[in-house]
Design an enzyme around this catalytic site. Structure first.
Site, PDB file in Angstrom:
ATOM      1  N   HIS A 100       0.880  -1.168   0.000  1.00 42.22           N
ATOM      2  CA  HIS A 100       0.000   0.000   0.000  1.00 42.22           C
ATOM      3  C   HIS A 100       0.917   1.217   0.000  1.00 42.22           C
ATOM      4  CE1 HIS A 100      -3.369  -2.654   1.811  1.00 42.22           C
ATOM      5  NE2 HIS A 100      -3.496  -2.542   0.505  1.00 42.22           N
ATOM      6  N   GLU A 103       1.535   3.455   2.971  1.00 44.24           N
ATOM      7  CA  GLU A 103       1.971   2.814   4.227  1.00 44.24           C
ATOM      8  C   GLU A 103       3.473   2.597   4.094  1.00 44.24           C
ATOM      9  OE1 GLU A 103      -0.637  -0.578   4.780  1.00 44.24           O
ATOM     10  OE2 GLU A 103      -2.384   0.665   4.341  1.00 44.24           O
ATOM     11  N   HIS A 258       2.909  -3.535   6.611  1.00 43.65           N
ATOM     12  CA  HIS A 258       1.862  -2.512   6.384  1.00 43.65           C
ATOM     13  C   HIS A 258       1.822  -1.515   7.546  1.00 43.65           C
ATOM     14  CE1 HIS A 258      -0.592  -4.278   2.985  1.00 43.65           C
ATOM     15  NE2 HIS A 258       0.295  -5.234   3.214  1.00 43.65           N
ATOM     16  N   GLU A 346       1.385  -5.146  10.811  1.00 43.31           N
ATOM     17  CA  GLU A 346       0.947  -3.748  10.804  1.00 43.31           C
ATOM     18  C   GLU A 346       1.856  -3.021  11.788  1.00 43.31           C
ATOM     19  OE1 GLU A 346      -1.603  -2.471   8.999  1.00 43.31           O
ATOM     20  OE2 GLU A 346      -2.422  -4.338   8.179  1.00 43.31           O
TER      21      GLU A 346
END
Ligand SMILES: [Zn+2]
Length: 484
Positions: A100, A103, A258, A346
């Protein structure tokens, strides 16, 4: 040849730059890799070149054969003792970041990690030398370089009133705040929904007890021929490049980095009915251990009460489908299309934090990034050969967990590589290992796995397969047709 004063000036500037960039890292370590700001595409590629120049013997840079939509390279740096070749019995690992585009922490952490591995190898840090000598590490700082540029440019266009003198200062002091701009690729497709959705085959096969549980190559091709993913979007060039890279490389372990939350996410990412519910894979126990290897070594991820704006994750880990179901994600694709086990990390609530925060983000993640890579060496590995000592590739390796004298099949086989080497990540326990290859008799060995902290060699279990009789080969033919 007479040199003009301009030429001489150029010569001195070039000499200075070369010396500054390629000199001893402890004297010049901050000159060519920024630790307090983001790297745009050009700077990211230059940073990789710089690291390669610092450590030419243990690094190798390559591009995937396809470039991004806007023609930027999908570049990878390998760090290993023999970076240009696959050494049999040396497992391969990968980190992929910035899928992404907005990110961005993983992208910067991978540049920093490459530099750290290079420097610590030279500084004779024993743990790093062991890791690098015994693992082939691939780092892809950006899978979506177009998205990154879109996010950065949008932030610059929309912060005029904050009066930053230039885009670099803006990124250092402010970062980018839009939650979505730059997330997708240049054609506005979310790459983490764009992989062939192999989960649906697995759920269907499980229903019929088919045990077709890995290397779903034909299913992958069938889906790619359909020309659209599970969100009805066309397959993207970045996805196709990375999907074939996954299927063709002997990766054992991987993570996809991410931002937007702080948690280690493990398969499956989809449930059978696409609802939000816990959907563990056959390797669920192992996956939870791998997730904890990251979250516990992180300075904050597993702390009680830690949350962004969503839910709190116990121990800093979550099953993907229990959090929110995603179809067409890269994590499950790795597990179902190849030998590679992948998790999704994440790395924080802020997707594009100010560059000046990158130093503390490195401090938070440094041990996790190393600790997770060490897990490439858990379980077993070995060579599969025939009685003539020739390598047998593509042999199926089945695992049975033994408890109370019962053999329990773990419904996820791996296959041997071209050199006949195989790797199977396993938690501590007793197992039966069964190897099958067409034209050979089945072989079984019993092992007890006891992983040691920081081990850099999984337990070795080699197999020598005996030629099958004609009768056995005929039976194998029948079985092959049946499984089709
Ligand atoms: Zn993401």
């Amino acid at each position: 040849m007479i040199l003009s004063s301009i030429d001489l000036l150029k010569f001195f500037i070039l000499t200075f730059l070369l010396f500054a960039c390629f000199g001893k890292p402890h004297r010049y370590q901050n000159r060519c890799l920024k630790h307090d700001n983001h790297h745009n595409t050009e700077e990211m590629l230059a940073a990789l070149d710089y690291i390669h120049a610092q450590c030419p013997d243990i690094t190798h840079i390559y591009d995937l054969p396809l470039r991004s939509t806007e023609n930027r390279p999908l570049r990878v740096i390998i760090i290993s003792d023999q970076p240009e070749i696959h050494e049999p019995l040396e497992p391969e690992f990968k980190y992929v970041a910035n899928m992404h585009g907005n990110e961005v922490v993983g992208r910067e952490l991978l540049l920093r990690l490459a530099e750290y591995l290079c420097q610590e190898y030279q500084n004779r840090n024993e743990q790093i030398q062991n890791l690098v000598d015994n693992t082939r590490i691939h780092l892809m700082p950006s899978m979506n370089p177009d998205g990154w540029e879109i996010a950065a440019q949008y932030a610059w266009n929309t912060t005029q009133d904050l009066a930053f003198p230039d885009i670099s200062t803006m990124m250092k002091e402010y970062g980018a705040k839009d939650y979505l701009m730059g997330r997708a690729n240049a054609r506005d497709i979310d790459l983490n929904r764009n992989f062939p959705n192999l989960d649906k085959f697995i759920y269907a096969y499980n229903h019929h007890s088919h045990h077709k549980n890995n290397h779903l190559d034909m299913e992958t091709f069938r889906l790619l021929l359909k020309d659209h993913d599970c969100m009805k979007k066309p397959y993207q060039i970045e996805t196709i490049a990375v999907a074939f890279w996954i299927m063709q490389s002997p990766f054992v372990l991987s993570a996809n980095l991410h931002n937007g939350d702080l948690v280690a996410n493990y398969p499956y990412d989809t449930s059978e009915n696409s609802r939000k519910q816990y959907s563990g894979s056959p390797d669920d126990y192992l996956f939870r251990q791998l997730a904890e290897a990251y979250s516990y070594a992180h300075k904050q991820m597993s702390s009680p009460g830690q949350r962004c704006d969503g839910e709190h994750f116990k121990d800093g880990i979550t099953n993907g489908a229990a959090w929110y179901p995603v179809c067409g994600g890269m994590q499950d694709f790795n597990y179902l299309a190849s030998n590679c086990f992948e998790l999704t990390f994440e790395l924080g609530c802020d997707k594009f934090p100010p560059g000046k925060e990158l130093k503390s983000l490195w401090d938070d993640n440094q041990h996790s990034l190393i600790n997770y890579m060490m897990k490439t060496h858990t379980g077993i590995k070995g060579l599969i050969q025939n009685e003539e000592g020739e390598s047998i590739s593509n042999a199926g390796i089945k695992i049975y967990y033994i408890k109370d004298g019962e053999m329990n099949y773990i419904d996820h086989d791996v296959k041997s590589n071209l050199d006949g080497d195989y790797y199977r990540l396993l938690p501590d326990g007793s197992y039966a290992i069964e190897v099958n290859s067409f034209g050979y008799k089945k072989a079984i060995q019993y092992v007890t796995v006891q992983n040691q902290i920081d081990q850099v060699n999984a337990q070795r279990v080699d197999f020598v397969l005996k030629q099958a009789t004609m009768e056995e080969i005929n039976r194998q033919e029948v079985m092959k047709k049946y499984w089709k």
